[in-house]
Design a protein around this motif. Structure first.
Motif, PDB file in Angstrom:
ATOM      1  N   LEU A  73     -14.291  -7.404 -12.164  1.00 29.55           N
ATOM      2  CA  LEU A  73     -13.783  -6.066 -11.835  1.00 29.55           C
ATOM      3  C   LEU A  73     -13.424  -5.968 -10.345  1.00 29.55           C
ATOM      4  CD1 LEU A  73     -16.281  -3.926 -13.950  1.00 29.55           C
ATOM      5  CD2 LEU A  73     -13.909  -4.524 -14.512  1.00 29.55           C
ATOM      6  N   GLU A  74     -14.239  -6.565  -9.494  1.00 30.75           N
ATOM      7  CA  GLU A  74     -13.926  -6.586  -8.051  1.00 30.75           C
ATOM      8  C   GLU A  74     -12.627  -7.360  -7.802  1.00 30.75           C
ATOM      9  OE1 GLU A  74     -17.235  -8.293  -6.002  1.00 30.75           O
ATOM     10  OE2 GLU A  74     -18.615  -6.687  -6.591  1.00 30.75           O
ATOM     11  N   ASN A  75     -12.466  -8.475  -8.503  1.00 32.56           N
ATOM     12  CA  ASN A  75     -11.261  -9.282  -8.313  1.00 32.56           C
ATOM     13  C   ASN A  75     -10.019  -8.597  -8.864  1.00 32.56           C
ATOM     14  OD1 ASN A  75     -12.904 -11.129  -7.109  1.00 32.56           O
ATOM     15  ND2 ASN A  75     -12.596 -12.755  -8.582  1.00 32.56           N
ATOM     16  N   ILE A  76     -10.188  -7.799  -9.918  1.00 33.79           N
ATOM     17  CA  ILE A  76      -9.068  -7.003 -10.424  1.00 33.79           C
ATOM     18  C   ILE A  76      -8.638  -5.986  -9.365  1.00 33.79           C
ATOM     19  CG2 ILE A  76      -8.430  -5.199 -12.087  1.00 33.79           C
ATOM     20  CD1 ILE A  76     -10.066  -6.754 -14.184  1.00 33.79           C
ATOM     21  N   ASP A  77      -9.609  -5.306  -8.768  1.00 33.82           N
ATOM     22  CA  ASP A  77      -9.285  -4.337  -7.707  1.00 33.82           C
ATOM     23  C   ASP A  77      -8.608  -5.027  -6.528  1.00 33.82           C
ATOM     24  OD1 ASP A  77     -10.337  -2.249  -9.165  1.00 33.82           O
ATOM     25  OD2 ASP A  77     -12.288  -2.270  -8.175  1.00 33.82           O
TER      26      ASP A  77
END
Length: 338
Positions: free
Chosen positions: A150-154
């Motif tokens: 999720l952090e990498n998506i952001d």
């Protein structure tokens, strides 16, 4: 090398080419690379057996001359292939390529995302099967929580990437995540695509009983949201898309099991070691790498590849039964690309 648009025996043109750049992956998802089969001592392809970037660039030009417009880089996990931004640049330099995308599990996006964006890549499909960190850790076989993805998506969104998230839904495994995933990605304006669990390969223990159909998922979503259908962007588009009423956010369904789309399939696949496949459920491929390394010229390559596509009559999802799914030996997804 002249342009030669092709149709197969069922009248389907070739428009999309999925190129697997590696058979390696840092996850061990049960429906793709179960760790019981792909253990720590599993022998992946040696580097010299992989298609080189030069060979992939050459083949891209040939496939484009046959009618291909869209390229998708897959794996394995494509971000494990060294120098991938250079390959993106080479593919984008081919006149006639209208779109290049990449499918990834997202683990290495912070490391490689900036260079890929600088090379011209703009579209990512990111696989994520659950928000719940414990469940996601079990599903990926590495105990890696969903927070990292999720952090990498952001991070990728801030770079400017257009992102779709793919969720493979399995009955009794991650059905509870259908609504939480919808809510999370609707708020962020990211298209979430639910994928029916498919019998790709022979190692994932597939059966009809484990499939959660589009209709079942759609009914769950409709109880919470108003959804309106979105017209397809182009012939052969895989996902059936819907818009949340009053929003720009969309949700999609990839319905290989319950609503086959064989009749409009325009996709060809190239494995990391240079085998050409007409279908995700293929039994065997055509060895292009051997032809290249035997020194054939572009016209000979074009003729050989064209003849394979023109003979194509694959429609596995139309014909699937419990018995064919169980008894037909198929190429694994990690080898052929999703």
């Amino acid at each position: 090398m002249g342009r030669r648009p092709l149709n197969d025996r069922l009248g389907r043109p070739i428009r999309d080419l999925r190129i697997s750049v590696t058979d390696r992956c840092n996850f061990r998802c049960s429906y793709c690379m179960p760790k019981e089969v792909f253990g720590d001592d599993y022998a992946f392809l040696p580097k010299q057996e992989l298609l080189s970037f030069e060979e992939i660039h050459r083949l891209t030009r040939i496939f484009v001359s046959m009618g291909v417009k869209k390229i998708r880089l897959t794996g394995g996990e494509p971000l494990l292939r060294r120098g991938l931004p250079e390959l993106v640049r080479q593919i984008l330099s081919v006149e006639g390529v209208e779109d290049v995308g990449l499918t990834t599990n997202g683990v290495l996006l912070k490391k490689h995302g900036p260079a890929l964006y600088e090379a011209g890549l703009r579209r990512l499909n990111i696989s994520l099967d659950a928000l719940d960190p414990v469940l996601f850790g079990k599903l990926n076989g590495r105990d890696l929580g969903s927070d990292t993805i999720l952090e990498n998506i952001d991070f990728a969104l801030k770079l400017g990437f257009e992102i779709k998230v793919n969720m493979v839904v399995q009955k009794g495994i991650n059905e509870s995540e259908i609504l939480p995933m919808a809510s999370y990605f609707k708020e962020r304006g990211i298209t979430l695509r639910y994928i029916e669990f498919m019998d790709v390969g022979t190692d994932n223990g597939w059966s009809f009983e484990k499939v959660v159909t589009k209709k079942e998922i759609f009914n769950l979503l409709q109880a919470e949201y108003d959804l309106e259908p979105v017209e397809e962007d182009y012939f052969g588009e895989v996902a059936k898309r819907y818009r949340y009423t009053g929003s720009d956010a969309q949700v999609g369904f990839i319905t290989s099991v319950s609503e086959s789309f064989c009749s409009s399939c325009t996709r060809a696949r190239l494995s990391s070691d240079g085998k050409f496949y007409n279908c995700l459920f293929a039994v065997e491929g055509f060895d292009i790498r051997q032809l290249i390394r035997d020194g054939v010229d572009n016209e000979e390559l074009l003729e050989a590849i064209s003849s394979v596509w023109e003979r194509r009559a694959d429609r596995y999802s139309d014909e699937r039964t419990e018995q064919t799914a169980k008894n037909r030996k198929k190429i694994g997804m990690s080898y052929i690309g999703g």
